[in-house]
Write an enzyme that holds these catalytic residues in place. Structure first.
Site, short mmCIF file in Angstrom:
data_model
loop_
_atom_site.label_atom_id
_atom_site.label_comp_id
_atom_site.label_asym_id
_atom_site.label_seq_id
_atom_site.Cartn_x
_atom_site.Cartn_y
_atom_site.Cartn_z
N GLU A 29 0.82 -1.21 0.00
CA GLU A 29 0.00 0.00 0.00
C GLU A 29 0.85 1.26 0.00
O GLU A 29 0.37 2.35 0.30
CB GLU A 29 -0.97 -0.01 1.19
CG GLU A 29 -1.95 -1.18 1.11
CD GLU A 29 -3.06 -1.12 2.14
OE1 GLU A 29 -3.33 -0.04 2.69
OE2 GLU A 29 -3.66 -2.18 2.39
N ASP A 86 -3.07 -1.43 12.35
CA ASP A 86 -3.86 -2.60 11.94
C ASP A 86 -3.02 -3.82 12.26
O ASP A 86 -2.06 -4.13 11.55
CB ASP A 86 -4.22 -2.54 10.45
CG ASP A 86 -5.11 -3.72 10.03
OD1 ASP A 86 -5.43 -4.56 10.91
OD2 ASP A 86 -5.48 -3.80 8.85
N LYS A 144 -15.58 -2.17 3.78
CA LYS A 144 -14.95 -2.48 2.50
C LYS A 144 -16.04 -3.07 1.60
O LYS A 144 -16.47 -4.20 1.83
CB LYS A 144 -13.85 -3.52 2.68
CG LYS A 144 -12.63 -3.05 3.48
CD LYS A 144 -11.78 -4.26 3.85
CE LYS A 144 -10.36 -3.89 4.23
NZ LYS A 144 -9.62 -5.05 4.78
P1 PGA Z 1 -6.32 -6.25 2.74
O1 PGA Z 1 -5.67 -5.23 3.75
O2 PGA Z 1 -6.96 -5.47 1.66
O3 PGA Z 1 -5.15 -7.08 2.28
O4 PGA Z 1 -7.32 -7.05 3.54
C1 PGA Z 1 -6.34 -4.10 4.23
C2 PGA Z 1 -6.72 -4.24 5.69
O5 PGA Z 1 -6.46 -5.28 6.31
O6 PGA Z 1 -7.29 -3.31 6.26
ZN ZN Z 2 -7.34 -4.74 8.30
#
Ligand code: PGA
Ligand code: ZN
Length: 428
Positions: free
Chosen positions: A204, A241, A336
């Protein structure tokens, strides 16, 4: 007759920020409006989330989505042609029924979320989606949560915790929040290169340094905030996180970077000590995703001071959010859209959070693209927080920068939510 009837659905294979194939959907309406969206993809996925469909086999490591694109052009198009794009709920229910699986694995969460988001964009027509969704509501910008160091599954587990982030809790507006964050990112870079610790960047865009352990990353974050001329805990808070499911095996949490194992009590103790020592304002997934008692105990211990965010624990599921609120487990949810699979379900999780007094952070995934739909959703749905990774890499800056454009159009000029909305604003 409606002038927002879906006339065309077109799927396309495109590429995400990890160089993996993903799906884009284009929707055309009878009035000529078009909407387009790209599905993101997680790496540290919760077991309860919608499952992406991939082709399997050997091409592209089994991750190809040609079969997914074929079903978008086939059965999904057959379902949607003739439907009213303004009725997002009917579109999403139709997609859910067509898939027929609780985990959406037949058509794939990737096919469903890209389709659902593209329909929303088409329905918005010439209007930006955030304004279309927000209607006449008093809209404002969400408070950013931004990654500075990446670890865990996003950085070959060089450190065990996944995200070391900053939250500009003292910033007056969205633009200033990003400026402060950029100062911290630059200060972190100076600090790390001075120590010869710089290795690269994680999925990221956060630095991926050679830290000797997890706490060192937190210490370096505090020093980076200070190096930027900002006051830790006043201007900038820290958010972690933990993504604890990723390093949990057989009842123990194995911290590979420190070569030691902790039980749940040990991990909680370590994190609670950090909350006392460092200006931590948010902790996400502090425990493995099935440890309900652990989440309840952790929330009881520090839930009045910081946000305890459920990501893998709540998987953008309204029933789980409602149950957690009754339990006293977590006090915030990560929203999400692709964890839920459709916009309607993601919205339900957000509404459940708002009804329960939970915080809600609209979030991108570790695998992303130039798609900026989640920024529209955060603003249009009135979410108070937004997480899209670091302040580098195009798939991240696409979103933060779209926020700057939206902020200019808001009557309050991009002012951030009143700190009294958050635990840190209520206690200090
Ligand atoms: P991921 O990571 O998209 O790999 O799940 C983002 C998160 O854990 O917040
Ligand atoms: Zn997460």
């Amino acid at each position: 007759m409606s002038t927002h009837t879906i006339t065309k659905v077109h799927g396309r294979r495109v590429w995400d920020s990890r160089g993996r194939p993903t799906v884009e959907v284009e929707i055309t309406l009878d009035d000529g409006s078009e909407g387009r969206a790209i599905a993101p993809a997680g790496a540290s996925t919760g077991s309860g989330e919608a499952t992406d469909r991939r082709d399997g086999g050997t091409r592209l490591g089994g991750m190809d989505v040609s079969g997914v694109v074929a079903s978008i052009d086939g059965e999904i198009a057959d379902l949607l042609r003739g439907m009213d794009a303004d009725d997002q709920t009917a579109v999403d229910r139709g997609l859910i029924d067509l898939d027929g699986q609780a985990d959406k694995s037949r058509l794939g969460g990737n096919a469903l979320v890209a389709t659902s988001m593209a329909v929303a964009h088409a329905a918005a027509g010439p209007e930006p989606l955030w304004r279309h969704l927000g209607g006449t509501e008093q809209l404002g910008m969400p408070l950013p949560e931004i990654q500075i160091f990446g670890g865990g599954a996003h950085a070959s587990r060089r450190v065990d915790l996944q995200d070391f982030m900053v939250v500009p809790i003292g910033a007056p507006d969205y633009s200033t929040a990003l400026e402060w964050t950029a100062e911290v990112y630059l200060a972190a870079g100076r600090l790390l290169s001075g120590r010869g610790d710089l290795q690269g960047v994680a999925d990221e865009g956060g630095y991926w340094p050679a830290f000797t352990g997890n706490e060192q990353a937190v210490e370096m974050l505090v020093r980076s905030i200070e190096g930027a001329g900002l006051i830790p805990g006043t201007h900038m808070g820290i958010s972690l996180d933990v993504a604890a499911s990723e390093f949990y095996r057989d009842g123990l949490y194995y911290l590979a970077s420190e070569d030691r194992s902790l039980d749940a009590d040990g991990l909680c103790e370590m994190l609670l000590d950090w909350v006392d020592l460092y200006p931590i304002v948010m902790i996400e997934d502090p425990l493995v995703e099935h440890d309900r008692d652990g989440f309840i105990a952790f929330t009881k211990a520090v839930g009045d001071r910081i946000q305890i965010v459920g990501d893998d624990y709540l998987v953008t599921n309204s029933a789980r959010v409602e149950a957690a609120a009754l339990d006293g487990a977590c006090n915030a949810v990560l929203v999400k859209p692709n964890q839920a699979g459709t916009l309607t379900e993601a919205r339900e999780a957000l509404l459940a959070a708002q009804a329960s007094g939970f915080g809600a952070i609209v979030s991108a995934r570790s695998g992303e693209s130039e798609d900026t739909t989640i920024v529209d959703l955060a603003v249009g749905w009135g979410a108070k927080q937004l997480k899209v990774g670091s302040i580098t890499r195009g798939e991240r800056t696409a979103k933060w920068n779209e926020g700057l454009r939206i902020a200019e159009k808001l009557p309050n000029g991009g002012a951030l939510p009143d700190p009294a909305n958050f635990p840190w604003g209520r206690t200090s």
